[in-house]
Design a protein around this motif. Structure first.
Motif, short mmCIF file in Angstrom:
data_model
loop_
_atom_site.label_atom_id
_atom_site.label_comp_id
_atom_site.label_asym_id
_atom_site.label_seq_id
_atom_site.Cartn_x
_atom_site.Cartn_y
_atom_site.Cartn_z
N GLY A 1 -14.79 -64.54 8.25
CA GLY A 1 -16.43 -65.01 9.75
C GLY A 1 -15.28 -64.27 10.73
O GLY A 1 -14.87 -63.94 11.14
N THR B 1 -23.12 -55.80 8.26
CA THR B 1 -23.00 -57.35 8.61
C THR B 1 -23.70 -58.29 9.69
O THR B 1 -24.76 -59.28 9.49
N VAL C 1 -15.45 -58.40 5.24
CA VAL C 1 -15.78 -57.51 5.57
C VAL C 1 -14.21 -57.53 5.92
O VAL C 1 -13.54 -57.82 6.28
N THR D 1 -12.18 -62.33 15.21
CA THR D 1 -13.22 -62.06 13.90
C THR D 1 -12.03 -61.62 12.81
O THR D 1 -10.84 -61.13 13.14
N PHE E 1 -18.63 -64.60 6.55
CA PHE E 1 -19.83 -63.69 6.89
C PHE E 1 -19.91 -64.57 5.04
O PHE E 1 -19.58 -64.78 4.58
#
Length: 267
Positions: free
Chosen positions: A226, A253, A244, A222, A240
């Motif tokens: 994304g 999320t 994030v 991650t 995403f």
């Protein structure tokens, strides 16, 4: 983007008519290049022969650091490792395959300089990301002659198929992770938790959000943009809805995205 003669990127071809001509409206070079970088498991490693300077290409498995920098695991007994010790400049060609003419499919060449990963904390983090992408590497990852090398990206060149090409700067390929230290620290435990306790959600991410066929899907990495998925030799990537940068925001999320995936599946 297109480099000017004064600021030409490695590999750029300023003024080359086909590549600098107007591109098709559906050609999104930065998006396509980042996707290739994150989802391609193996590529052609280019080094310079330490004896003659000739370009040498070999096959290597590839993963990425959180920012997208290519990471390779190579043996000290290999000729390409000796080449990189003599001259750290190199490239990685990442290509998508499929039916029909191979040249109709997108491919990305990333150029830069490689450095052996010496820092133990960085090595441990990259080891985790690499093994999540290449679990069979567990057989030799800790052999004393193997080491991780990370590329400092200088530029990239994307060929998206016929009449689709773009020269890319490092900033086009890489993510700024300066504010994502908490996410990077939480990554390993978050991925283990999702794979061990929420395999059904991971499967939904792949099928409902990434449009993939069912399989033994697992989260493999991650980053602020994304997350990556693997199922055997298959890979996928899901973006995403917003950036994030922390473990807490990652959890929130992923929960929201499970609900979205279920809604899509039901609808």
């Amino acid at each position: 983007m297109t480099a000017s003669p004064q600021t030409a990127l490695p590999g750029a071809m300023p003024g080359n008519v086909p590549e600098n001509a107007p591109q098709p409206a559906d050609f999104r070079p930065v998006e396509w290049a980042r996707d290739l970088l994150r989802t391609t498991r193996a590529g052609a490693l280019g080094t310079l022969d330490r004896n003659t300077g000739h370009p040498v290409s070999t096959l290597t498995t590839v993963a990425t650091d959180s920012d997208g920098s290519p990471v390779i695991l190579i043996s000290n007994l290999s000729s390409h490792t000796a080449n990189l010790k003599a001259d750290p400049r190199g490239s990685v060609l990442l290509a998508r395959t499929g039916k029909g003419d191979p040249l109709a499919h997108p491919r990305l060449t990333v150029l830069g300089t490689f450095a052996k990963v010496e820092d133990e904390a960085l090595r441990a983090r990259l080891r985790g990301r690499f093994l999540a992408r290449h679990p069979k590497s567990q057989l030799y990852v800790d052999f004393p002659d193997f080491s991780f090398w990370r590329m400092s990206v200088a530029a990239g060149h994307l060929n998206g198929g016929f009449a689709r090409a773009a020269d890319l700067a490092a900033a086009d390929l890489l993510l700024d992770v300066g504010d994502a230290g908490d996410l990077m620290a939480a990554e390993a435990s978050a991925i283990a938790h999702m794979n061990e306790d929420h395999a059904d959600a991971v499967s939904l991410y792949a099928t409902a959000l990434a449009g993939e066929e069912p399989g033994p899907w697992r989260l493999s990495g991650t980053d602020p943009e994304g997350f990556d998925l693997t199922a055997g030799d298959r890979t996928a990537r899901v973006l995403f809805p917003e950036r994030v940068t922390s473990g807490d925001l990652l959890h929130k999320t992923l929960v929201r995205m499970v609900r979205e995936a279920r809604a899509r599946q039901a609808g």
